[in-house]
Design an enzyme around this catalytic site. Structure first.
Site, PDB file in Angstrom:
ATOM      1  N   HIS A 152       0.820  -1.214   0.000  1.00  0.00           N
ATOM      2  CA  HIS A 152       0.000   0.000   0.000  1.00  0.00           C
ATOM      3  C   HIS A 152       0.857   1.268   0.000  1.00  0.00           C
ATOM      4  O   HIS A 152       0.386   2.339  -0.381  1.00  0.00           O
ATOM      5  CB  HIS A 152      -0.982   0.003   1.180  1.00  0.00           C
ATOM      6  N   SER A 168       4.783   2.584   8.027  1.00  0.00           N
ATOM      7  CA  SER A 168       4.436   1.459   7.165  1.00  0.00           C
ATOM      8  C   SER A 168       5.613   1.059   6.292  1.00  0.00           C
ATOM      9  O   SER A 168       6.226   1.900   5.639  1.00  0.00           O
ATOM     10  CB  SER A 168       3.240   1.819   6.280  1.00  0.00           C
ATOM     11  N   ASP A 192       0.230  -7.443   1.635  1.00  0.00           N
ATOM     12  CA  ASP A 192       0.645  -6.043   1.770  1.00  0.00           C
ATOM     13  C   ASP A 192       2.165  -5.909   1.760  1.00  0.00           C
ATOM     14  O   ASP A 192       2.735  -5.125   2.518  1.00  0.00           O
ATOM     15  CB  ASP A 192       0.074  -5.419   3.040  1.00  0.00           C
TER      16      ASP A 192
END
Length: 336
Positions: free
Chosen positions: A83, A189, A113
């Site tokens: 993402h 992230s 992911d």
């Protein structure tokens, strides 16, 4: 002699510097601090900031970073979240040394992911992937990343749960996830989750905004097989059974009763009513212990087997239902 000195002598007090006492608790905290510092010193050069487009400069532009990543080979391969990359084919990396380099997308896997990029640089510091199957709840973990453009940010916590599952941005369920308490912020992230020896045990992927102290990371063992597929094919080709599962520890008495050697299995959590597993009769709560006579230790093994298995070719699953070993023949379809 001054009156203060006379007063001190009369009371029997000697003037001396007061220093804090060393106690077992203080020594433990010092050891904890030294462990974290050692990990930061060793791994932080391998943690990068990722930016979409443009050439980041000091100041406001750096706060527009897409996320973090961690270098896993000296020739520039690095891991981050799918993402974080999104549909962008070209990103820029900024190393802790302030060195900059373009990075091209090698492949991405929204189902876990994860994404692999390759920076246009060589002789880079890199981190080592650990063995996430050995993790224990309560174990110390260290999260590193570049949240909100602040590079080399470090936070610590413990593993609070294993085998979690949550839905990715594309709606798919990501399974067998590490839950931990190391504080994360937007921009973390894609950064690494590390153990006390500096090994990457997970890739941080999400936080729950309304909660405190809940973060998630994709385990290193899942990451390893995803990397191999992304580097080889640019994507992960999967056979789809139509189930979601998690790791489940087998009761020792049950394992002995059924003459099973493994300690864990893949527990079926949900079954797609239109999928191959449902047609073959699998149900929630079934414990999958083997595929094509190959023993499974959990979800990672099942995913690896399916990644290596061509859709349309039948597989045999062995599973436990109540106290009985059963077999089912399934014909996997290709995952969309």
């Amino acid at each position: 002699m001054s009156s203060d000195e006379e007063l001190g002598e009369e009371k029997g007090h000697a003037c001396h510097e007061v220093s804090p006492q060393t106690t077992p608790e203080v020594e433990m905290l010092d050891a904890y601090s030294r462990a974290v510092i050692a990990v930061v010193d060793a791994v932080s050069p391998a943690v990068v900031s990722l930016f979409t487009g443009g050439n980041p400069i000091h100041g406001a532009a750096e706060h527009q970073g897409a996320g973090s990543g961690v270098i896993i080979t000296p020739d520039g391969y690095l891991l981050t979240n799918s993402h974080v990359v999104g549909k962008t084919k070209q990103l820029r990396t900024v190393f802790t040394s302030r060195r900059r380099a373009a990075a091209a997308l090698v492949g991405r896997d929204p189902d876990t992911d994860l994404a692999v990029l390759r920076a246009e640089a060589t002789a880079l510091p890199y981190a080592t992937l650990g063995d996430s199957s050995q993790l224990r709840v309560g174990q110390l973990v260290i999260a590193m990343g570049n949240p909100l453009g602040f590079e080399s940010t470090v936070s610590t916590g413990v593993i609070s749960a294993l085998g979690r599952a949550f839905r990715s941005q594309n709606g798919r369920l990501i399974e067998n996830v590490i839950q931990h308490t190391a504080p994360l912020n937007p921009g973390n992230s894609g950064g690494p989750l590390l153990d006390s020896r500096g090994r990457v045990i997970g890739i941080n992927t999400a936080i729950i905004a309304a909660a405190q102290g809940i973060g998630f990371a994709i385990p290193a063992n899942t990451t390893k097989w995803v990397i191999s597929h992304l580097i080889s094919h640019g994507r992960v080709k999967r056979s789809y059974l139509g189930i979601h599962a998690r790791d489940r520890k087998l009761d020792r008495r049950l394992a002995r009763l059924l003459s099973l050697e493994q300690e864990t299995a893949a527990e079926v959590m949900t079954v797609d009513a239109q999928g191959p597993a449902s047609k073959a009769g699998l149900k929630e709560g079934d414990l999958i212990v083997a595929i094509d006579e190959k023993v499974l230790a959990g979800v990672d093994d099942l995913q690896r087997s399916l990644a290596e298995h061509k859709p349309g070719i039948a597989v045999r699953l062995m599973f436990i239902r109540r106290l009985e070993l059963r077999n089912a023949i399934l014909v996997p379809v290709e995952a969309n």
